[in-house]
Design an enzyme around this catalytic site. Structure first.
Site, PDB file in Angstrom:
ATOM      1  N   GLY A   1      -4.750   7.446   6.019  1.00  0.00           N
ATOM      2  CA  GLY A   1      -3.332   8.664   5.882  1.00  0.00           C
ATOM      3  C   GLY A   1      -2.541   9.085   4.846  1.00  0.00           C
TER       4      GLY A   1
ATOM      5  N   GLU B   1       3.154  -0.211  12.187  1.00  0.00           N
ATOM      6  CA  GLU B   1       2.034  -1.592  11.678  1.00  0.00           C
ATOM      7  C   GLU B   1       2.570  -2.335  11.941  1.00  0.00           C
ATOM      8  OE1 GLU B   1      -0.311  -0.677   9.832  1.00  0.00           O
ATOM      9  OE2 GLU B   1       0.716   1.964  10.451  1.00  0.00           O
TER      10      GLU B   1
ATOM     11  N   LYS C   1       0.869  -0.613   0.415  1.00  0.00           N
ATOM     12  CA  LYS C   1      -0.206  -0.506   0.308  1.00  0.00           C
ATOM     13  C   LYS C   1       0.661   1.226   0.302  1.00  0.00           C
ATOM     14  CE  LYS C   1      -0.691   1.965   3.313  1.00  0.00           C
ATOM     15  NZ  LYS C   1      -2.170   2.335   5.032  1.00  0.00           N
TER      16      LYS C   1
ATOM     17  N   ARG D   1      -5.885  -3.930  11.347  1.00  0.00           N
ATOM     18  CA  ARG D   1      -4.450  -4.572  12.115  1.00  0.00           C
ATOM     19  C   ARG D   1      -5.437  -5.132  12.243  1.00  0.00           C
ATOM     20  NH1 ARG D   1      -0.485  -4.220   7.594  1.00  0.00           N
ATOM     21  NH2 ARG D   1       0.057  -2.398   7.476  1.00  0.00           N
TER      22      ARG D   1
ATOM     23  N   GLN E   1       4.266  10.202   8.180  1.00  0.00           N
ATOM     24  CA  GLN E   1       3.418  10.845   6.327  1.00  0.00           C
ATOM     25  C   GLN E   1       3.930  12.634   6.450  1.00  0.00           C
ATOM     26  OE1 GLN E   1      -0.700   8.792   6.949  1.00  0.00           O
ATOM     27  NE2 GLN E   1       0.140   7.333   6.183  1.00  0.00           N
TER      28      GLN E   1
END
Length: 430
Positions: A94, A312, A25, A384, A170
């Site tokens: 995000g 993550e 992703k 997740r 980010q």
């Protein structure tokens, strides 16, 4: 994938499976942004198609890019003049809410951004402040969050900006991706607590360089991008290594073996740290030309691990810790309180409800294993959490994962792949 409860299947023996992962992703979305700003058409080979990447593609189409599905599963991205007058649905992504507003500053008119209800709670103020400092006209009604409108003027002056990116890497990546098209480029300096997920910024720098953009990252916490053209791309998207976590965890939990073909020898994906985590937990981990193979050892060892750069992985690693032979500590992940949900609170609540002893610390979790019981595993619209619940269900009959459809954010085919993994074990035994 429907949004419904899912009875997580239990394994009645060791798995022995080969799992082919969909694309990353993080890489797919970075390539999409750069391709939308490039000087010619780009080809993305084997991109991920999930809710987050489809939202990104939709956002870029709204801003003028053409994104075409072609035989073989590739995307052809043809850039166009960046246009305003549209609305961008960020969902809970995000990447979309932080990568696209800088690009919208180049539009010829206003672009409105909004998303799912929880998206309005995700940190955005540092990006909004930085964009204003770089010359972007942005109206957020004083909230520092979604919804907001970028009033594009066809250009962004750019220049230097200092921000606190400790809540999300980010913030930096979003400013860098479009900055080659700013009049003066951009110099981004981070001033604050430790930056999370540094590999994701390294990924951004590498993708920019792949497109011919000059990036100077030689100074700590400072990134400089020169104004320049962005070259068209022809790239193969790597498998998503973070999305491998639950499949490789299945090897440890069931005492089996899982092979993931195509695991890169070199990568900027933070998910590659999974190899070290599983090794610490007692697995045999082998990376060769054929891919990555993880074979269970003698039980699951408790660990003390800093996941700051690979946060993550936290939900699946926490699930493994709840099934380990000794207590564990997960550190360095305070920032995941601002992810799709407050992941630390969610993991504490759900693991405790199933019987584990979990304490939430300032920057992580302390997990003491205990016999687990059946129950409903709430997911808080967080993909997740679905994956963590699936791992627990392998050895805890009666775990029901709430709202399994939310996993479509990054892996729409998750339940099919999961059930295929278990059926491969059965086939191997016959």
């Amino acid at each position: 994938m429907p949004s419904a409860d899912w009875a997580a299947p239990s394994a009645d023996g060791p798995v022995d499976a080969r799992v082919v992962l969909p694309g990353s992703k993080s890489l797919t979305n970075r390539y999409l942004v750069l391709a939308a700003l490039a000087n010619d058409a780009s080809r993305l080979r084997a991109p991920l198609r999930s809710r987050d990447t489809l939202l990104m593609a939709g956002a870029l189409r709204t801003l003028g890019a053409e994104i075409e599905d072609v035989p073989g599963g590739d995307w052809i991205v043809t850039p166009g003049p960046v246009r305003g007058g549209g609305q961008v649905d960020c969902g809970l992504a995000g990447n979309v809410m932080r990568f696209v507003p800088p690009l919208a500053g180049l539009a010829s008119g206003p672009v409105r951004f909004d998303g799912d209800p929880h998206a309005r709670q995700r940190p955005m103020a540092p990006v909004i402040g930085a964009l204003r400092a770089l010359g972007v006209d942005l109206d957020d009604g004083g909230t520092g969050s979604l919804p907001f409108t970028v009033n594009g003027r066809g250009r962004v002056p750019g220049g230097s900006v200092t921000l606190d990116a400790s809540a999300s890497s980010q913030f930096v990546s979003g400013l860098l991706l479009s900055s080659a098209r700013f009049d003066e480029g951009v110099t981004v300096h981070h001033d604050g607590k430790a930056l999370p997920s540094l590999p994701h910024i390294e990924m951004t720098v590498e993708t920019l360089r792949d497109a011919g953009v000059v990036v100077d990252d030689g100074e700590v916490h400072t990134w400089r991008v020169e104004p320049s053209e962005i070259n068209a791309l022809d790239v193969q998207v790597e498998p998503d290594l973070s999305n491998a976590a639950q499949f490789l965890a299945a090897a440890l939990v069931t005492g089996g073996r899982v092979h993931v073909p195509g695991w890169p020898q070199y990568t900027t994906q933070g998910g590659d740290f999974l190899r070290d985590v599983l090794d610490m937990m007692g697995a045999e981990v082998v990376l060769d030309r054929g891919g990555l193979t993880v074979t269970a050892g003698d039980g699951i060892a408790g660990i003390d691990v800093d996941l700051h750069d690979s946060s993550e992985l936290t939900p699946v690693v926490a699930a493994l810790c709840a099934l380990a032979q000794a207590p564990s500590v997960i550190r360095g992940v305070a920032h995941i309180r601002g992810h799709e949900t407050d992941r630390l609170a969610a993991l504490r609540t759900e693991l405790t409800a199933l019987g584990a002893q979990v304490v939430e610390t300032e920057d992580g979790l302390r997990i003491t294993p205990a016999p687990l019981r059946a129950g409903r595993f709430h997911t808080y619209a967080d993909h997740r959490m679905v994956m963590a619940g699936a791992v627990l269900g392998l050895v805890v009959p009666g775990v029901v994962v709430e709202d399994v459809g939310t996993v479509a954010k990054t892996m729409p085919e998750f339940t099919t792949l999961w059930e295929c993994m278990l059926s491969e074990r059965a086939t191997a035994e016959r």
